[in-house]
Design a protein around this motif. Structure first.
Motif, PDB file in Angstrom:
ATOM      1  N   SER A 140      50.689   9.475  10.245  1.00 16.31           N
ATOM      2  CA  SER A 140      49.939   9.495   8.990  1.00 16.31           C
ATOM      3  C   SER A 140      49.961  10.917   8.401  1.00 16.31           C
ATOM      4  O   SER A 140      50.163  11.112   7.192  1.00 16.31           O
ATOM      5  N   TYR A 147      49.848   7.355  15.749  1.00 18.22           N
ATOM      6  CA  TYR A 147      49.830   6.958  14.331  1.00 18.22           C
ATOM      7  C   TYR A 147      49.108   7.977  13.459  1.00 18.22           C
ATOM      8  O   TYR A 147      49.360   8.070  12.256  1.00 18.22           O
ATOM      9  N   SER A 148      48.238   8.781  14.075  1.00 16.77           N
ATOM     10  CA  SER A 148      47.606   9.853  13.322  1.00 16.77           C
ATOM     11  C   SER A 148      48.647  10.936  13.001  1.00 16.77           C
ATOM     12  O   SER A 148      48.690  11.470  11.876  1.00 16.77           O
ATOM     13  N   ARG A 198      46.245  17.577  12.283  1.00 17.88           N
ATOM     14  CA  ARG A 198      47.700  17.507  12.561  1.00 17.88           C
ATOM     15  C   ARG A 198      48.511  17.950  11.354  1.00 17.88           C
ATOM     16  O   ARG A 198      49.555  18.592  11.506  1.00 17.88           O
ATOM     17  N   MET A 209      38.452  10.567  14.310  1.00 19.64           N
ATOM     18  CA  MET A 209      39.764   9.949  14.032  1.00 19.64           C
ATOM     19  C   MET A 209      40.293  10.403  12.673  1.00 19.64           C
ATOM     20  O   MET A 209      41.464  10.755  12.529  1.00 19.64           O
ATOM     21  N   THR A 210      39.416  10.403  11.677  1.00 19.79           N
ATOM     22  CA  THR A 210      39.831  10.826  10.334  1.00 19.79           C
ATOM     23  C   THR A 210      40.292  12.289  10.361  1.00 19.79           C
ATOM     24  O   THR A 210      41.338  12.636   9.806  1.00 19.79           O
ATOM     25  N   GLY A 235      41.513  13.921  12.706  1.00 18.39           N
ATOM     26  CA  GLY A 235      42.767  14.081  13.458  1.00 18.39           C
ATOM     27  C   GLY A 235      43.961  14.176  12.536  1.00 18.39           C
ATOM     28  O   GLY A 235      44.898  14.953  12.767  1.00 18.39           O
ATOM     29  N   VAL A 236      43.957  13.405  11.472  1.00 16.12           N
ATOM     30  CA  VAL A 236      45.084  13.432  10.527  1.00 16.12           C
ATOM     31  C   VAL A 236      45.159  14.816   9.872  1.00 16.12           C
ATOM     32  O   VAL A 236      46.235  15.422   9.787  1.00 16.12           O
ATOM     33  N   ARG A 275      45.817   6.115  18.516  1.00 11.54           N
ATOM     34  CA  ARG A 275      45.362   7.144  17.586  1.00 11.54           C
ATOM     35  C   ARG A 275      46.330   8.309  17.438  1.00 11.54           C
ATOM     36  O   ARG A 275      46.732   8.675  16.335  1.00 11.54           O
ATOM     37  N   THR A 276      46.709   8.926  18.557  1.00 10.75           N
ATOM     38  CA  THR A 276      47.495  10.162  18.457  1.00 10.75           C
ATOM     39  C   THR A 276      48.837   9.891  17.779  1.00 10.75           C
ATOM     40  O   THR A 276      49.247  10.608  16.865  1.00 10.75           O
ATOM     41  N   GLN A 312      44.112  17.002  19.826  1.00 12.76           N
ATOM     42  CA  GLN A 312      42.816  16.341  20.025  1.00 12.76           C
ATOM     43  C   GLN A 312      41.720  17.400  20.049  1.00 12.76           C
ATOM     44  O   GLN A 312      40.666  17.254  19.424  1.00 12.76           O
TER      45      GLN A 312
END
Ligand code: NCD
Length: 292
Positions: free
Chosen positions: A56, A52-53, A280, A273-274, A276-277, A49-50, A130
């Motif tokens: 992304s 690839y987020s 960031r 998860m959503t 997170g993008v 997650r971290t 996070q």
């Protein structure tokens, strides 16, 4: 050093600014592009997650992301983190995200690079993006922080997520509790039982049992752990009305959390998860604008 290493020195107003910007990105009310920039993700611990987020988020901002493969790099020839980071600066990168098993690995990088450094998690220290995505998710749900009750449940002692979250959540006026077996709890907050947490909390945040950081420390099998300390199918039906379930993932289904809880209508794990993008994107763009 520019970027974001921990939230400890960031005031609550600035944290709220990051959250607001993340939600503006999410609603499509704001769009910014930084073409011609490239940033690398340097992960010395596993991540899905971290890593690839962050990538992304970079793509959404027009930044080209590159993954550094630590297992096929000169790290295997003994190259230090310091020299690895300097290399990325010298070959023209505009920022790096680092995850590293050592707590506060970034202290040794202070003053050595003009590139922004974004902490993707340091040992059991903190994991600021996070924490921010958790805050975005909570704010999106409740529209406030003050007075909300959260219990962080599970492997607190080994968790950078628990430590970073508890610190800023208290500053934001939330009531923070922790829960878990004796060998997983520390002095992060008041310890309560999972059954009290389920009955009283607005937010139940489960943490993964970090099997890779302590082999066999549990002294019980995973089924017993689930029954005594996990969010079981039975407990999830007893949540306070409007309470939400969170977990930074990856999760061990049937250990700290039942599949029923993961899939439950009050679960916000997918939203985390959503978000997170967007969190960031907010952190990267505020850094590039000199606001962080
Ligand atoms: C966490 C991490 O690596 O700190 N995961 C994540 O980043 N979403 C938690 C964990 O690994 O248990």
């Amino acid at each position: 050093m520019k970027g974001l290493l921990t939230l400890e020195n960031i005031g609550v107003n600035k944290v709220q600014e990051i959250i607001d910007l993340a939600l503006e990105f999410k609603k499509g009310k704001k769009s910014v592009r930084y073409p011609n920039l490239k940033m690398a993700t340097l992960f010395f611990e596993d991540s899905t997650r971290t890593n690839y987020s962050f990538q992304s988020a970079m793509l959404n901002l027009g930044i080209t992301p590159i993954s550094f493969n630590a297992k096929m790099s000169s790290v295997n020839k003994g190259e230090s983190l310091y020299d690895t980071v300097k290399t990325f600066e010298n070959i023209g990168f505009d920022g790096v995200v680092i995850r590293h098993p050592q707590n506060r690995y970034f202290d040794e990088l202070t003053g050595i690079t003009k590139m922004p450094v974004f902490n993707g998690g340091d040992g059991s220290g903190s994991h600021p993006t996070q924490t921010l995505l958790d805050l975005v998710t909570i704010y999106e749900e409740f529209g406030r922080f003050k007075g909300l009750k959260i219990c962080i449940i599970g492997d607190i002692a080994h968790s950078r997520v628990a430590h970073g979250n508890a610190e800023i959540m208290k500053r934001l006026g939330m009531e923070v509790f922790i829960s878990g077996p004796d060998f997983f709890v520390d002095d992060t907050a008041e310890v309560i039982s999972i059954d009290r947490a389920v009955a009283e909390m607005d937010i139940i945040m489960l943490l993964r049992v970090q099997f890779e950081r302590h082999k066999d420390a549990m002294g019980m099998n995973t089924n017993e752990y689930h029954q005594r300390y996990g969010l079981t199918k039975f407990r999830v039906e007893r949540l306070k009305e409007n309470a939400i379930i969170m977990h930074p993932a990856p999760f061990n289904r049937g250990v700290e959390i039942s599949s029923d809880a993961v899939e439950h209508k009050r679960s916000r794990i997918n939203e985390q998860m959503t978000n997170g993008v967007y969190a960031r994107m907010a952190v990267i763009s505020m850094t590039l604008e000199g606001k962080l």
